[in-house]
Design a protein around this motif. Structure first.
Motif, PDB file in Angstrom:
ATOM      1  N   ILE A  21       0.820  -1.210   0.000  1.00  0.00           N
ATOM      2  CA  ILE A  21       0.000   0.000   0.000  1.00  0.00           C
ATOM      3  C   ILE A  21       0.860   1.269   0.000  1.00  0.00           C
ATOM      4  N   ILE A  22       2.047   1.210   0.618  1.00  0.00           N
ATOM      5  CA  ILE A  22       2.955   2.378   0.608  1.00  0.00           C
ATOM      6  C   ILE A  22       3.440   2.642  -0.818  1.00  0.00           C
ATOM      7  N   GLY A  23       3.806   1.566  -1.516  1.00  0.00           N
ATOM      8  CA  GLY A  23       4.262   1.701  -2.902  1.00  0.00           C
ATOM      9  C   GLY A  23       3.157   2.156  -3.846  1.00  0.00           C
ATOM     10  N   SER A  24       1.897   1.949  -3.409  1.00  0.00           N
ATOM     11  CA  SER A  24       0.751   2.345  -4.241  1.00  0.00           C
ATOM     12  C   SER A  24       0.313   3.787  -4.012  1.00  0.00           C
ATOM     13  N   ILE A  25       0.996   4.501  -3.101  1.00  0.00           N
ATOM     14  CA  ILE A  25       0.612   5.891  -2.796  1.00  0.00           C
ATOM     15  C   ILE A  25       0.545   6.764  -4.061  1.00  0.00           C
ATOM     16  N   PRO A  26       1.537   6.705  -4.970  1.00  0.00           N
ATOM     17  CA  PRO A  26       1.433   7.530  -6.181  1.00  0.00           C
ATOM     18  C   PRO A  26       0.177   7.215  -7.005  1.00  0.00           C
ATOM     19  N   VAL A  27      -0.186   5.913  -7.100  1.00  0.00           N
ATOM     20  CA  VAL A  27      -1.386   5.498  -7.844  1.00  0.00           C
ATOM     21  C   VAL A  27      -2.631   6.043  -7.148  1.00  0.00           C
ATOM     22  N   ILE A  28      -2.661   5.939  -5.798  1.00  0.00           N
ATOM     23  CA  ILE A  28      -3.812   6.417  -5.009  1.00  0.00           C
ATOM     24  C   ILE A  28      -3.991   7.926  -5.185  1.00  0.00           C
ATOM     25  N   ILE A  29      -2.881   8.667  -5.149  1.00  0.00           N
ATOM     26  CA  ILE A  29      -2.941  10.131  -5.310  1.00  0.00           C
ATOM     27  C   ILE A  29      -3.469  10.484  -6.700  1.00  0.00           C
ATOM     28  N   SER A  30      -2.976   9.773  -7.700  1.00  0.00           N
ATOM     29  CA  SER A  30      -3.429  10.000  -9.072  1.00  0.00           C
ATOM     30  C   SER A  30      -4.931   9.710  -9.206  1.00  0.00           C
ATOM     31  N   LEU A  31      -5.401   8.619  -8.584  1.00  0.00           N
ATOM     32  CA  LEU A  31      -6.824   8.273  -8.617  1.00  0.00           C
ATOM     33  C   LEU A  31      -7.654   9.307  -7.870  1.00  0.00           C
ATOM     34  N   ARG A  32      -7.122   9.791  -6.748  1.00  0.00           N
ATOM     35  CA  ARG A  32      -7.836  10.791  -5.940  1.00  0.00           C
ATOM     36  C   ARG A  32      -8.031  12.079  -6.764  1.00  0.00           C
ATOM     37  N   GLU A  33      -7.009  12.434  -7.567  1.00  0.00           N
ATOM     38  CA  GLU A  33      -7.107  13.630  -8.407  1.00  0.00           C
ATOM     39  C   GLU A  33      -8.155  13.458  -9.503  1.00  0.00           C
ATOM     40  N   LYS A  34      -8.212  12.216 -10.087  1.00  0.00           N
ATOM     41  CA  LYS A  34      -9.154  11.968 -11.175  1.00  0.00           C
ATOM     42  C   LYS A  34     -10.585  11.802 -10.673  1.00  0.00           C
ATOM     43  N   ALA A  35     -10.744  11.010  -9.597  1.00  0.00           N
ATOM     44  CA  ALA A  35     -12.093  10.694  -9.095  1.00  0.00           C
ATOM     45  C   ALA A  35     -12.598  11.749  -8.124  1.00  0.00           C
ATOM     46  N   LYS A  36     -11.735  12.687  -7.738  1.00  0.00           N
ATOM     47  CA  LYS A  36     -12.041  13.758  -6.772  1.00  0.00           C
ATOM     48  C   LYS A  36     -12.243  13.238  -5.342  1.00  0.00           C
ATOM     49  N   LYS A  37     -12.924  12.085  -5.178  1.00  0.00           N
ATOM     50  CA  LYS A  37     -13.141  11.572  -3.831  1.00  0.00           C
ATOM     51  C   LYS A  37     -13.025  10.057  -3.817  1.00  0.00           C
ATOM     52  N   ILE A  38     -12.269   9.543  -2.849  1.00  0.00           N
ATOM     53  CA  ILE A  38     -12.173   8.097  -2.656  1.00  0.00           C
ATOM     54  C   ILE A  38     -12.692   7.807  -1.261  1.00  0.00           C
ATOM     55  N   ILE A 141      -5.181  -6.110  10.741  1.00  0.00           N
ATOM     56  CA  ILE A 141      -4.079  -5.139  10.936  1.00  0.00           C
ATOM     57  C   ILE A 141      -3.764  -4.437   9.613  1.00  0.00           C
ATOM     58  N   ASN A 142      -3.674  -5.226   8.531  1.00  0.00           N
ATOM     59  CA  ASN A 142      -3.351  -4.656   7.224  1.00  0.00           C
ATOM     60  C   ASN A 142      -4.454  -3.744   6.703  1.00  0.00           C
ATOM     61  N   ILE A 143      -5.708  -4.103   6.960  1.00  0.00           N
ATOM     62  CA  ILE A 143      -6.822  -3.266   6.507  1.00  0.00           C
ATOM     63  C   ILE A 143      -6.823  -1.930   7.255  1.00  0.00           C
ATOM     64  N   VAL A 144      -6.472  -1.969   8.543  1.00  0.00           N
ATOM     65  CA  VAL A 144      -6.355  -0.724   9.321  1.00  0.00           C
ATOM     66  C   VAL A 144      -5.253   0.153   8.726  1.00  0.00           C
ATOM     67  N   VAL A 145      -4.108  -0.466   8.381  1.00  0.00           N
ATOM     68  CA  VAL A 145      -2.993   0.269   7.763  1.00  0.00           C
ATOM     69  C   VAL A 145      -3.431   0.845   6.418  1.00  0.00           C
ATOM     70  N   VAL A 146      -4.140   0.031   5.624  1.00  0.00           N
ATOM     71  CA  VAL A 146      -4.645   0.476   4.315  1.00  0.00           C
ATOM     72  C   VAL A 146      -5.554   1.698   4.489  1.00  0.00           C
ATOM     73  N   PHE A 147      -6.469   1.611   5.454  1.00  0.00           N
ATOM     74  CA  PHE A 147      -7.399   2.720   5.717  1.00  0.00           C
ATOM     75  C   PHE A 147      -6.637   3.998   6.071  1.00  0.00           C
ATOM     76  N   ILE A 148      -5.635   3.873   6.965  1.00  0.00           N
ATOM     77  CA  ILE A 148      -4.834   5.042   7.388  1.00  0.00           C
ATOM     78  C   ILE A 148      -4.092   5.642   6.189  1.00  0.00           C
ATOM     79  N   VAL A 149      -3.499   4.751   5.362  1.00  0.00           N
ATOM     80  CA  VAL A 149      -2.755   5.227   4.185  1.00  0.00           C
ATOM     81  C   VAL A 149      -3.691   5.913   3.195  1.00  0.00           C
ATOM     82  N   LEU A 150      -4.871   5.326   2.973  1.00  0.00           N
ATOM     83  CA  LEU A 150      -5.831   5.945   2.052  1.00  0.00           C
ATOM     84  C   LEU A 150      -6.264   7.324   2.552  1.00  0.00           C
ATOM     85  N   LYS A 151      -6.477   7.436   3.863  1.00  0.00           N
ATOM     86  CA  LYS A 151      -6.915   8.704   4.467  1.00  0.00           C
ATOM     87  C   LYS A 151      -5.817   9.771   4.405  1.00  0.00           C
ATOM     88  N   THR A 152      -4.554   9.334   4.534  1.00  0.00           N
ATOM     89  CA  THR A 152      -3.441  10.293   4.669  1.00  0.00           C
ATOM     90  C   THR A 152      -2.445  10.214   3.520  1.00  0.00           C
TER      91      THR A 152
END
Length: 193
Positions: A21-38, A141-152
């Motif tokens: 999920i850390i390595g996916s941060i650039p993809v998540i940011i790009s998706l957040r910009e396109k979809a406006k809200k995740i 534990i991983n889902i909690v980490v995923v949620f935190i990463v998605l939020k921040t």
């Protein structure tokens, strides 16, 4: 209930490395910009449901097609091996295409970024070696980490920077490679005994 701290920690680290999920941060940011809200909570819950469902019913699905858990674990070891090579060498072997604007929460975040082929294969591979309840704790534990990463995600990218994300990816790639080798050797022996 048979909670074993070592199993929980190992399963958590394996899933963390595979989900990446850390390595996916650039993809998540790009998706957040396109979809406006995740919807971080919704994406996390969908991914958790898919993973727990597959953990319980994956073996039954395999039995229907005539494959046992050890054979699947060996196949899973190969997938983990290639995911680890991706992480260590910085090459792209099998990254999914980005989803549409409206579906960003479910696709590709919940599936396949979090609950993708790698993590589902890993769950069945882990099931061949670890107690079910320890794997479920590792998923939570991983889902909690995923949620935190998605939020921040935006703040995390600023804090870690490109180099920080790359270093974390390489470290977990090496750990994942070692686990893939262990998974392969322990399960290949089971197939020949």
């Amino acid at each position: 209930m048979n909670f074993i701290t070592k199993e929980i920690l190992t399963a958590t680290m394996v899933l963390f490395a595979v989900i990446d999920i850390i390595g996916s941060i650039p993809v998540i940011i790009s998706l957040r910009e396109k979809a406006k809200k995740i919807k971080s909570g919704r994406a996390s819950i969908i991914a958790a449901v898919v993973m727990v469902f597959f953990l319980f019913l994956g073996e039954e699905i395999l039995k229907l097609i005539g494959i046992n858990v050890n054979e699947f674990a060996v196949a899973g070891a190969f997938i983990l091996f290639f995911i680890a090579l991706e992480m260590i060498l910085g090459v792209t072997l099998f990254k999914e295409k980005e989803g549409g604007r409206d579906m960003a929460t479910v696709f590709p975040i919940a599936f396949p970024i979090v609950a993708g082929p790698g993590s589902l294969t890993t769950l069945l591979s882990l099931r061949a070696e670890y107690e079910m309840e320890n794997i479920i704790v590792a998923i939570i534990i991983n889902i909690v980490v995923v949620f935190i990463v998605l939020k921040t995600s935006s703040r995390l990218q600023n804090i870690l920077g490109k180099n920080g994300i790359a270093i974390i990816e390489k470290i977990f790639g090496v750990i994942l490679l070692a686990i893939a080798v262990k998974l392969f050797t322990s399960n290949i022996q089971e197939l020949f005994t």
